[in-house]
Design a protein around this motif. Structure first.
Motif, mmCIF file in Angstrom:
data_model
loop_
_atom_site.group_PDB
_atom_site.id
_atom_site.type_symbol
_atom_site.label_atom_id
_atom_site.label_comp_id
_atom_site.label_asym_id
_atom_site.label_seq_id
_atom_site.Cartn_x
_atom_site.Cartn_y
_atom_site.Cartn_z
ATOM 1 N N ALA A 286 -8.709 -20.544 2.746
ATOM 2 C CA ALA A 286 -7.477 -20.254 1.863
ATOM 3 C C ALA A 286 -6.668 -19.216 2.108
ATOM 4 O O ALA A 286 -7.032 -18.068 2.430
ATOM 5 C CB ALA A 286 -8.185 -20.101 0.319
ATOM 6 N N ALA A 287 -5.384 -19.477 2.371
ATOM 7 C CA ALA A 287 -4.433 -18.510 2.385
ATOM 8 C C ALA A 287 -3.362 -18.689 1.559
ATOM 9 O O ALA A 287 -2.856 -19.868 1.001
ATOM 10 C CB ALA A 287 -3.769 -18.728 3.759
ATOM 11 N N PRO A 288 -2.842 -17.454 0.664
ATOM 12 C CA PRO A 288 -1.846 -17.730 -0.248
ATOM 13 C C PRO A 288 -0.635 -18.180 -0.271
ATOM 14 O O PRO A 288 -0.017 -18.974 -1.023
ATOM 15 C CB PRO A 288 -1.930 -16.221 -0.893
ATOM 16 N N ARG A 289 -0.119 -17.983 1.016
ATOM 17 C CA ARG A 289 1.154 -18.244 1.575
ATOM 18 C C ARG A 289 1.387 -18.347 2.997
ATOM 19 O O ARG A 289 0.595 -17.523 3.495
ATOM 20 C CB ARG A 289 2.276 -17.720 0.768
ATOM 21 N N ASP A 290 2.630 -18.757 3.420
ATOM 22 C CA ASP A 290 2.758 -18.520 5.067
ATOM 23 C C ASP A 290 3.338 -17.106 4.980
ATOM 24 O O ASP A 290 3.726 -16.305 4.132
ATOM 25 C CB ASP A 290 4.138 -19.398 5.240
ATOM 26 N N ILE A 291 2.834 -16.266 6.201
ATOM 27 C CA ILE A 291 2.953 -14.876 6.375
ATOM 28 C C ILE A 291 3.776 -14.983 7.609
ATOM 29 O O ILE A 291 3.452 -15.362 8.809
ATOM 30 C CB ILE A 291 1.592 -14.023 6.776
ATOM 31 N N GLU A 292 5.194 -14.585 7.264
ATOM 32 C CA GLU A 292 6.189 -14.372 8.409
ATOM 33 C C GLU A 292 6.671 -12.866 8.131
ATOM 34 O O GLU A 292 7.428 -12.641 7.446
ATOM 35 C CB GLU A 292 7.333 -15.347 7.993
ATOM 36 N N PRO A 293 6.501 -12.072 9.380
ATOM 37 C CA PRO A 293 6.863 -10.682 9.134
ATOM 38 C C PRO A 293 8.322 -10.610 8.906
ATOM 39 O O PRO A 293 8.945 -11.320 9.594
ATOM 40 C CB PRO A 293 6.365 -10.154 10.552
ATOM 41 N N LEU A 294 8.580 -9.645 8.025
ATOM 42 C CA LEU A 294 10.192 -9.404 7.771
ATOM 43 C C LEU A 294 10.641 -8.607 9.043
ATOM 44 O O LEU A 294 10.026 -7.871 9.673
ATOM 45 C CB LEU A 294 10.278 -8.476 6.557
ATOM 46 N N GLU A 295 12.182 -8.986 9.159
ATOM 47 C CA GLU A 295 12.904 -8.077 10.105
ATOM 48 C C GLU A 295 12.740 -6.608 9.742
ATOM 49 O O GLU A 295 12.685 -5.772 10.764
ATOM 50 C CB GLU A 295 14.218 -8.727 10.014
ATOM 51 N N SER A 296 12.588 -6.300 8.398
ATOM 52 C CA SER A 296 12.477 -4.841 8.164
ATOM 53 C C SER A 296 11.883 -4.815 6.885
ATOM 54 O O SER A 296 12.286 -5.570 5.775
ATOM 55 C CB SER A 296 14.020 -4.123 7.957
ATOM 56 N N TYR A 297 11.038 -3.675 6.677
ATOM 57 C CA TYR A 297 10.416 -3.637 5.297
ATOM 58 C C TYR A 297 11.013 -2.298 4.493
ATOM 59 O O TYR A 297 10.419 -1.970 3.721
ATOM 60 C CB TYR A 297 8.932 -3.291 5.604
ATOM 61 N N ALA A 298 12.154 -1.820 4.986
ATOM 62 C CA ALA A 298 12.549 -0.681 4.481
ATOM 63 C C ALA A 298 13.124 -0.844 3.027
ATOM 64 O O ALA A 298 12.972 0.184 2.368
ATOM 65 C CB ALA A 298 13.830 -0.587 5.308
ATOM 66 N N ASP A 299 13.316 -2.036 2.523
ATOM 67 C CA ASP A 299 13.922 -2.046 1.195
ATOM 68 C C ASP A 299 12.950 -2.934 0.358
ATOM 69 O O ASP A 299 13.102 -3.310 -0.759
ATOM 70 C CB ASP A 299 15.196 -2.812 1.238
ATOM 71 N N VAL A 300 11.730 -2.943 0.777
ATOM 72 C CA VAL A 300 10.560 -3.477 -0.082
ATOM 73 C C VAL A 300 9.459 -2.744 -0.192
ATOM 74 O O VAL A 300 9.218 -1.718 0.370
ATOM 75 C CB VAL A 300 9.899 -4.912 0.584
ATOM 76 N N PRO A 301 8.605 -2.840 -1.500
ATOM 77 C CA PRO A 301 7.455 -2.053 -1.593
ATOM 78 C C PRO A 301 6.655 -1.791 -0.307
ATOM 79 O O PRO A 301 6.287 -2.856 0.325
ATOM 80 C CB PRO A 301 6.811 -2.241 -2.978
ATOM 81 N N VAL A 302 5.845 -1.032 -0.282
ATOM 82 C CA VAL A 302 4.851 -0.948 0.630
ATOM 83 C C VAL A 302 3.617 -1.785 0.524
ATOM 84 O O VAL A 302 3.156 -2.311 1.481
ATOM 85 C CB VAL A 302 4.187 0.601 0.842
ATOM 86 N N GLU A 303 3.627 -2.262 -0.653
ATOM 87 C CA GLU A 303 2.401 -3.394 -0.798
ATOM 88 C C GLU A 303 2.834 -4.672 -0.189
ATOM 89 O O GLU A 303 1.722 -5.445 0.123
ATOM 90 C CB GLU A 303 2.403 -3.786 -2.411
ATOM 91 N N ARG A 304 4.099 -4.995 0.032
ATOM 92 C CA ARG A 304 4.509 -6.180 0.740
ATOM 93 C C ARG A 304 4.092 -6.166 2.268
ATOM 94 O O ARG A 304 3.658 -6.929 2.658
ATOM 95 C CB ARG A 304 6.123 -6.367 0.525
ATOM 96 N N LEU A 305 4.636 -4.686 2.863
ATOM 97 C CA LEU A 305 4.100 -4.540 4.031
ATOM 98 C C LEU A 305 2.520 -4.847 4.307
ATOM 99 O O LEU A 305 2.326 -5.448 5.143
ATOM 100 C CB LEU A 305 4.413 -3.177 4.507
ATOM 101 N N LEU A 306 1.739 -4.129 3.537
ATOM 102 C CA LEU A 306 0.411 -3.956 3.350
ATOM 103 C C LEU A 306 -0.103 -5.571 3.235
ATOM 104 O O LEU A 306 -1.455 -5.705 3.904
ATOM 105 C CB LEU A 306 -0.374 -3.113 2.686
ATOM 106 N N PHE A 307 0.470 -6.354 2.285
ATOM 107 C CA PHE A 307 -0.094 -7.710 2.192
ATOM 108 C C PHE A 307 -0.039 -8.595 3.399
ATOM 109 O O PHE A 307 -0.894 -9.214 4.070
ATOM 110 C CB PHE A 307 0.541 -8.312 1.071
ATOM 111 N N ASP A 308 1.355 -8.336 4.134
ATOM 112 C CA ASP A 308 1.380 -9.097 5.242
ATOM 113 C C ASP A 308 0.246 -8.744 6.423
ATOM 114 O O ASP A 308 -0.152 -9.395 7.148
ATOM 115 C CB ASP A 308 2.831 -8.902 5.886
ATOM 116 N N TRP A 309 0.144 -7.271 6.341
ATOM 117 C CA TRP A 309 -0.856 -6.812 7.403
ATOM 118 C C TRP A 309 -2.191 -7.023 7.070
ATOM 119 O O TRP A 309 -2.928 -7.342 8.098
ATOM 120 C CB TRP A 309 -0.663 -5.093 7.505
ATOM 121 N N LYS A 310 -2.350 -7.415 5.874
ATOM 122 C CA LYS A 310 -3.809 -7.805 5.932
ATOM 123 C C LYS A 310 -4.347 -9.046 6.374
ATOM 124 O O LYS A 310 -5.348 -9.306 6.986
ATOM 125 C CB LYS A 310 -4.098 -7.972 4.227
#
Length: 357
Positions: A286-310
């Motif tokens: 089970a995976a919650p959604r597609d994981i497509e790394p962003l071009e930049s994480y500069a303008d998103v909370p660190v939680e988005r970065l760490l969710f993708d990283w997980k």
């Protein structure tokens, strides 16, 4: 790390390459544009300016380019990264010089990433307290070289390039991970905490929050080291720290989190540049959604970065173990560490925005 392509045939070209592995065209890395450019007659003309190979191309295997008409700014023809080396083994110390080559390569990866995310890189030869690296060997100097940071100067022991030596230390210290690039990322974390958090223009804004998250850095460093090596890490350290070493002192906690921030962002960038996407309905679990790394994480909370990283690190860990190796990222990020990484994320991104042209 960006996936570079040959400017002639557009094949993949490694970060360290001075020739395209496909068409053999001469190439060099142009840091301002963060691209590989074609070299003709050992030079390239970029926006009307002539660029030539770094003077350390033959001795340190450097493939970076420097302005031909501006030797003083690059310390007699050295590229920005190599010019940060303040002390290095003498030319007749062939054993240490051999180990300097992979160390300088790791340093170039560090400097490229720092430039890519927009952090200031002020060399020691430009101003007092600027960034400098003493790359020395404890084998050939006859005295112990202590890895560390002081006043902008980062000291690295070249013996750490030896796999057996480094692995012996890793096991003895109970570390899950130990690399030369990791040393660079950790030590430069001390430098940026000093110039951005404790003494920079944002110190009034950052310092109180940093002390709340990491602890008061004014506590005696020597006493905390003695405590750590006598008693070890607290039994429940995994609940609040990224590593045992981070429990030693607030400075070490910040530096460890800074290094992990660089580990994570660089690896996600590498995956994105390779076109990697985790498609949720194609995995067997089970995976919650597609994981497509962003071009930049500069303008998103660190939680988005760490969710993708997980999810990305889950795949990379499984790939490593499939090859009979240890997991690539053998760390767990509890909520308190998420908050610490969020602070690092904010300092890095706000600094980059302030310095952007």
């Amino acid at each position: 790390m960006r996936a570079f392509d040959c400017p002639v045939c557009h094949s993949f070209t490694p970060f360290e390459a001075d020739h395209c592995p496909n068409c053999q065209a001469g190439v060099g890395l142009h840091l301002p544009s963060k691209s590989m450019v074609a070299i003709s007659g050992e030079a390239a003309v970029i926006d009307g300016q002539r660029w030539v190979r770094c003077t350390q191309s033959s001795t340190l295997g450097c493939n970076w380019l420097v302005p031909a008409e501006d030797d003083s700014a690059y310390q007699r023809g050295r590229c920005l990264s190599d010019s940060l080396i303040r002390r290095e083994p003498e030319t007749d110390d062939t054993i240490a010089r051999e180990k300097l080559v992979p160390t300088a390569a790791a340093l170039r990866r560090l400097v490229y990433q720092l430039a890519d995310i927009g952090l200031p890189i002020e060399p020691f030869w430009r101003r007092d307290g600027g960034l400098a690296f003493d790359l020395l060997s404890s084998y050939t100097t006859g005295e112990k070289v202590l890895i560390g940071h002081a006043g902008g100067v980062i000291t690295i022991d070249l013996v750490e390039t030896l796999d057996a030596y480094r692995e012996t230390l890793r096991v003895a210290l109970g570390e899950p991970y130990r690399t030369m690039l990791g040393h660079f990322r950790h030590e430069v974390g001390h430098y940026y905490q000093h110039i951005l958090v404790e003494n920079g223009s944002g110190a009034a804004l950052y310092l109180a929050e940093c002390r709340t998250l990491f602890g008061d850095e004014r506590v005696s460093y020597s006493e905390e080291i003695a405590r750590h090596y006598t008693l070890g890490a607290p039994q429940d350290w995994q609940d609040s720290f990224i590593s045992e070493y981070a429990t030693m002192h607030p400075w070490e906690d910040f530096a460890e989190c800074f290094a992990h921030y660089l580990h994570i962002t660089e690896t996600i960038d590498t995956c994105r540049e390779a076109g990697m996407v985790l498609v949720a309905d194609k995995v067997r679990f089970a995976a919650p959604r597609d994981i497509e790394p962003l071009e930049s994480y500069a303008d998103v909370p660190v939680e988005r970065l760490l969710f993708d990283w997980k999810w990305i690190s889950l795949l990379l860990n499984r790939a490593n173990t499939a090859m009979g190796k240890n997991p690539l990222y053998p760390f767990v990020i509890p909520p308190p560490v998420t908050a610490k990484l969020g602070f690092v994320h904010r300092v890095v991104r706000e600094t980059a925005k302030d310095l952007a042209p």
